[in-house]
Design a protein around this motif. Structure first.
Motif, short mmCIF file in Angstrom:
data_model
loop_
_atom_site.label_atom_id
_atom_site.label_comp_id
_atom_site.label_asym_id
_atom_site.label_seq_id
_atom_site.Cartn_x
_atom_site.Cartn_y
_atom_site.Cartn_z
N ALA A 90 10.90 51.83 19.56
CA ALA A 90 10.82 52.42 20.90
C ALA A 90 11.93 51.80 21.74
N ILE A 91 12.71 52.64 22.39
CA ILE A 91 13.73 52.11 23.30
C ILE A 91 13.30 52.51 24.71
N ILE A 92 13.14 51.50 25.55
CA ILE A 92 12.74 51.77 26.94
C ILE A 92 14.03 51.94 27.74
N ASN A 93 14.21 53.13 28.27
CA ASN A 93 15.49 53.45 28.92
C ASN A 93 15.43 53.45 30.44
N THR A 94 14.27 53.77 30.99
CA THR A 94 14.20 53.96 32.46
C THR A 94 13.01 53.21 33.05
N VAL A 95 12.97 53.20 34.37
CA VAL A 95 11.85 52.57 35.08
C VAL A 95 10.55 53.28 34.70
N LYS A 96 10.62 54.61 34.64
CA LYS A 96 9.41 55.37 34.27
C LYS A 96 8.97 55.07 32.84
N GLY A 97 9.98 54.88 31.96
CA GLY A 97 9.69 54.55 30.56
C GLY A 97 8.96 53.21 30.49
N ASN A 98 9.39 52.28 31.33
CA ASN A 98 8.77 50.96 31.35
C ASN A 98 7.32 51.05 31.83
N LYS A 99 7.10 51.95 32.79
CA LYS A 99 5.74 52.15 33.31
C LYS A 99 4.82 52.65 32.18
N LEU A 100 5.34 53.58 31.38
CA LEU A 100 4.55 54.09 30.25
C LEU A 100 4.21 52.96 29.29
N PHE A 101 5.23 52.16 28.99
CA PHE A 101 5.02 51.06 28.04
C PHE A 101 3.98 50.08 28.58
#
Ligand SMILES: Cc1cc2nc3c(=O)[nH]c(=O)nc-3n(C[C@H](O)[C@H](O)[C@H](O)COP(=O)(O)OP(=O)(O)OC[C@H]3O[C@@H](n4cnc5c(N)ncnc54)[C@H](O)[C@@H]3O)c2cc1C
Length: 401
Positions: free
Chosen positions: A304-315
């Motif tokens: 999994a590559i976390i690319n954005t602030v929203k992606g980080n929120k999901l993680f």
């Protein structure tokens, strides 16, 4: 007589995502199958008002760039604590975990499901039971239908939406929407490339004739015969039987892995690089045995590559349900070429679709898709896994020295 329709002249310029069709204010664009079976736009000159929106919206002409990128992407090896989730998915099942989270938050999820003819289509899922339909990789083009327009409606109603798809679909969606919606989340799936539905349809018919029974389900990445990372194997259910086929000995699967039947645009993809288009990028954590053997899991490990602030929120929201380790970009890209580079267009791709409609699939497969070096693959398939891993390590070391 002057031609009434304008068509795409150069096939590499179109991914078939449908963004242009969906944006056209006068419905002048229709998507039709080209001679190879890939969806391509056709513009009706009588209806077209020359507004130029189709070109502006095209993610292959100019790609979308995310506005909330993290300063540094985070590269994770990740697997669910609940083994069954990975077992039933392609890699580690992280797409399922995130999709479930969105549904639990009363949102909707878009993903690829087989229709009644086993052709993949992007569908909108609103409940947990239906998430089963979008589970699993379909190594075929998935038709986006009118999901871009449907997603826009949901977003404007304030619903949370998660769109999962191959990168050009996410790119098309973002260009179509024109702006960042706070309630839109996206997952781009690392993509090698996609064959056409036409060739998959013909292959399924050929298999049905061979087996003598209709096929009712097709799983490209079964873990029931070989463990994750130990070779690709499909699991096919007919009305009365279950059949396993190793990719190296199946004409369609072999041709897919060799990259000789992809859409032309796949060899010129704008998204196979580290500027990832989704909030999170998901794929297989290939090579894990070689840089962190203890984290290998026979049920699958996702990258999994976390690319954005929203992606980080999901993680952050799924963190308690997974085991994960942070790696470097170099570690995860070393064994996953399709993350960073387009495959060179092989000369075998020239005219490979020309005889698809002219000869039986049996003859076609023998002539164009078959594995001509079966001996090497038989050896690969009978070699014990520990020797394979040792051999791979040895080869890599040799290359690096
Ligand atoms: C055509 C294709 C090529 C791929 N090539 C690579 C590769 O080279 N390297 C790599 O590391 N990973 C590749 N993958 C990704 C990998 O196979 C898994 O899909 C990914 O790791 C997610 O697995 P999972 O266990 O989290 O989810 P799963 O439960 O397996 O879910 C898969 C997700 O992918 C979506 N999906 C499935 N098929 C399609 C499709 N045809 N078009 C659009 N969306 C689809 C589904 O909607 C679902 O959300 C590819 C996937 C596809 C579809």
């Amino acid at each position: 007589m002057e031609e009434k329709f304008i068509k795409i002249l150069n096939k590499k310029d179109c991914t078939g995502c449908r963004a242009c069709e969906q944006i056209c204010p006068v419905s002048a664009i229709t998507m039709t199958e080209d001679d190879e079976g890939f969806l391509t736009p056709k513009i009706n000159k009588d209806k077209c008002i020359n507004c130029g929106l189709c070109k502006k919206t095209c993610g292959q002409i100019q790609r979308y760039s995310n506005t909330d990128k993290l300063k540094e992407q985070v590269f994770l090896g990740i697997k669910p604590k609940e083994i069954d989730i990975a077992k039933k998915s392609t890699s580690g099942g992280i797409a399922y975990l995130i999709s479930k989270l969105i549904i639990e938050q009363n949102g909707v999820v878009v993903g690829s499901a087989y229709d009644e003819n086993l052709m993949p289509k992007q569908i909108i899922v609103t409940n947990i039971e239906d998430l089963q339909k979008i589970r699993g990789s379909k190594y075929v083009t998935s038709d986006t239908n009118n999901t871009f327009s449907e997603v826009k409606k949901y977003l404007e109603e304030g619903k949370i939406v998660l769109y999962t798809g191959v990168p050009c679909q996410i790119g098309g969606l973002k260009k179509f929407l024109k702006k960042d919606y706070e309630n839109l989340y996206t997952i781009d799936i690392i993509c090698h490339g996609v064959p056409s539905q036409k060739i998959f349809k013909k292959y399924l018919k050929y298999l049905e004739n061979k087996i003598g029974e209709p096929i009712v389900s097709y799983n490209f990445r079964s873990k029931n015969k070989s463990n994750w990372g130990r070779g690709y194997c499909s699991e096919i259910h007919t009305t009365n039987r279950v059949i396993f086929r190793k990719a190296d000995f199946d004409p369609y699967y072999f041709a897919f892995l060799q990259g000789i039947i992809f859409r032309e645009s796949c060899y010129y993809c704008k998204y196979k690089n580290m500027e990832r288009i989704g909030d999170i990028t998901l794929g297989d954590l290939w090579g894990i045995e070689q840089f962190d053997y203890k984290f290998y899991d026979k049920n699958g490990v996702s990258l999994a590559i976390i690319n954005t602030v929203k992606g980080n929120k999901l993680f952050e929201n799924i963190k308690d349900n997974v085991e994960y380790r942070v790696y470097s970009e170099q570690q995860v890209t070393k064994f996953n070429d399709n993350l960073k580079h387009n495959q060179n267009r092989p000369s075998k791709r020239d005219g490979i679709y020309n005889e698809l409609d002219k000869i039986s699939f049996d003859k076609y497969a023998k002539k164009y898709l078959s594995n001509k070096n079966k001996f090497k693959y038989i050896l690969k398939n009978i070699m014990p896994n520990n020797i394979k891993t040792f051999y791979k390590r040895y080869l890599k070391r040799g290359k690096n020295e």
